[in-house]
Design an enzyme around this catalytic site. Structure first.
Site, PDB file in Angstrom:
ATOM      1  N   THR A   1      29.077   2.696 -10.822  1.00  0.00           N
ATOM      2  CA  THR A   1      28.488   1.367 -10.884  1.00  0.00           C
ATOM      3  C   THR A   1      29.534   0.420 -10.416  1.00  0.00           C
ATOM      4  OG1 THR A   1      27.187   1.942 -12.912  1.00  0.00           O
ATOM      5  CG2 THR A   1      27.419  -0.351 -12.718  1.00  0.00           C
TER       6      THR A   1
ATOM      7  N   THR B   1      29.294  -1.581 -17.298  1.00  0.00           N
ATOM      8  CA  THR B   1      29.182  -0.227 -16.533  1.00  0.00           C
ATOM      9  C   THR B   1      29.415   0.694 -17.660  1.00  0.00           C
ATOM     10  OG1 THR B   1      30.402   1.451 -15.099  1.00  0.00           O
ATOM     11  CG2 THR B   1      31.768  -0.406 -16.159  1.00  0.00           C
ATOM     12  N   GLY B   2      28.713   1.900 -17.503  1.00  0.00           N
ATOM     13  CA  GLY B   2      28.719   3.047 -18.415  1.00  0.00           C
ATOM     14  C   GLY B   2      27.445   3.635 -18.628  1.00  0.00           C
TER      15      GLY B   2
ATOM     16  N   ARG C   1      13.736   7.119 -13.219  1.00  0.00           N
ATOM     17  CA  ARG C   1      14.561   6.618 -14.388  1.00  0.00           C
ATOM     18  C   ARG C   1      15.083   5.229 -14.147  1.00  0.00           C
ATOM     19  NH1 ARG C   1      20.348   5.494 -14.897  1.00  0.00           N
ATOM     20  NH2 ARG C   1      21.023   5.924 -16.949  1.00  0.00           N
TER      21      ARG C   1
END
Lengths: 175, 135
Positions: free
Chosen positions: B1, B52-53, B29
């Site tokens: 990301t 982000t993550g 998804r």
């Protein structure tokens, strides 16, 4: 004139120091610096924040090092499904796309969703058709192929596992 | 990301986030950090945020908007709100990752709860950096 600033990220996770060679670190920092410079230059020249963030993100999307655009990871069927979102603070207009394939710069499509459609979020085939109607640059699967990303996928292909771009596998269930 | 946030000379804010998802993710998804409100948000009254993550946790925590709410409703500073969300709230539900944020006074915050986060920043005051690990 007020102060101005830009910040950017290229992902977070378990970045094992042992896996990071000096050359790799240099390469990552080079792209981050280039993206930063592109965005900062927009601001320095009295440009809008929304232009600065788009420029910076497009620069990182064009690099295979980061998980976005060219560097997107492989999904379960070997394709690259990308997502992007952009938002302006003044008007609180927003634009987003998801499940998008074959587009060089998804963030620019999100920007067009924000500014040139009456919607906020477009998905999949609809997002792709919108991108095509706005003449966004298309790329074939070769453009998105990266050997490192492919090997990452091979390690867990066929399983129910998935992996964050810079992390180990995660099995926990989501609510 | 990847993501970027900015405050321009007119104190207008913006946030952009783009991602390739997760390796071997299920087809269809949706739910990385590039979702308005969850991982991307901008409001001139408060801040601009890009996350982000692990995306599902950012969706559940409505993280980017949460930073803005903490500033607006609890009068937290940008740094306090960003730290509260990344170092406490997202961890409480098992999430990991980080965010970048900027407010209308061009203050920036870049918290993360992972080993590292690729990040860079520059202000008109001459404060700048390109970093990966916690320094």
């Amino acid at each position: 004139m007020a102060r101005f600033a830009i910040a950017l990220h290229g992902g977070a996770g378990t970045l094992i120091k042992g896996n990071m060679t000096p050359d790799k670190e240099k390469a990552y920092k080079k792209v981050l610096s280039e993206a930063l410079q592109k965005g900062y230059t927009v601001l320095e020249n009295d440009g809008a924040a929304v232009d600065a963030v788009q420029e910076a993100v497009m620069c990182m999307e064009d690099s295979a090092l980061f998980n976005a655009g060219k560097g997107s990871v492989f999904s379960a069927n070997g394709t690259h499904e990308m997502e992007a979102a952009i938002m302006e603070g003044k008007t609180r207009k927003a634009g987003a796309v998801a499940l998008l394939t074959g587009i060089k710069n998804p963030i620019s499509v999100a920007r067009d969703v924000m500014e040139k459609s009456q919607h906020v979020f477009l998905l999949g085939q609809g997002a792709l058709e919108f991108a095509k109607s706005m003449d966004h640059v298309l790329q074939d699967s070769k453009y998105f192929y990266d050997e490192f990303r492919y090997q990452q996928w091979q390690e867990i292909k066929g399983s129910s596992q998935f992996q964050l771009d810079h992390s180990k596998s995660k099995n926990s269930k989501f609510g | 990301t990847v993501g970027a946030v900015a405050c321009d000379r007119r104190s207008n804010l913006a946030a952009a986030t783009s991602t390739g998802g997760m390796t071997n993710k299920m087809i269809g998804r949706l739910g990385d950090s590039a979702v308005p409100g969850a991982g991307n948000y901008a409001n001139n009254k408060t801040c601009a945020v890009s996350c982000t993550g692990s995306g599902e946790y950012f969706l559940r925590g409505v993280v980017a908007y949460d930073v803005s709410c903490l500033m607006e409703m609890k009068n937290m500073t940008l740094q306090e709100a960003a730290e509260e969300v990344i170092q406490r709230r997202i961890l409480e539900i098992g999430g990991d990752g980080g965010l970048i944020a900027v407010d209308a006074e061009a203050n920036i915050s870049l918290p993360f709860n992972t080993e590292g986060m690729y990040r860079a920043f520059q202000t008109s005051d001459g404060v700048a950096g390109v970093k990966i690990y916690k320094d």
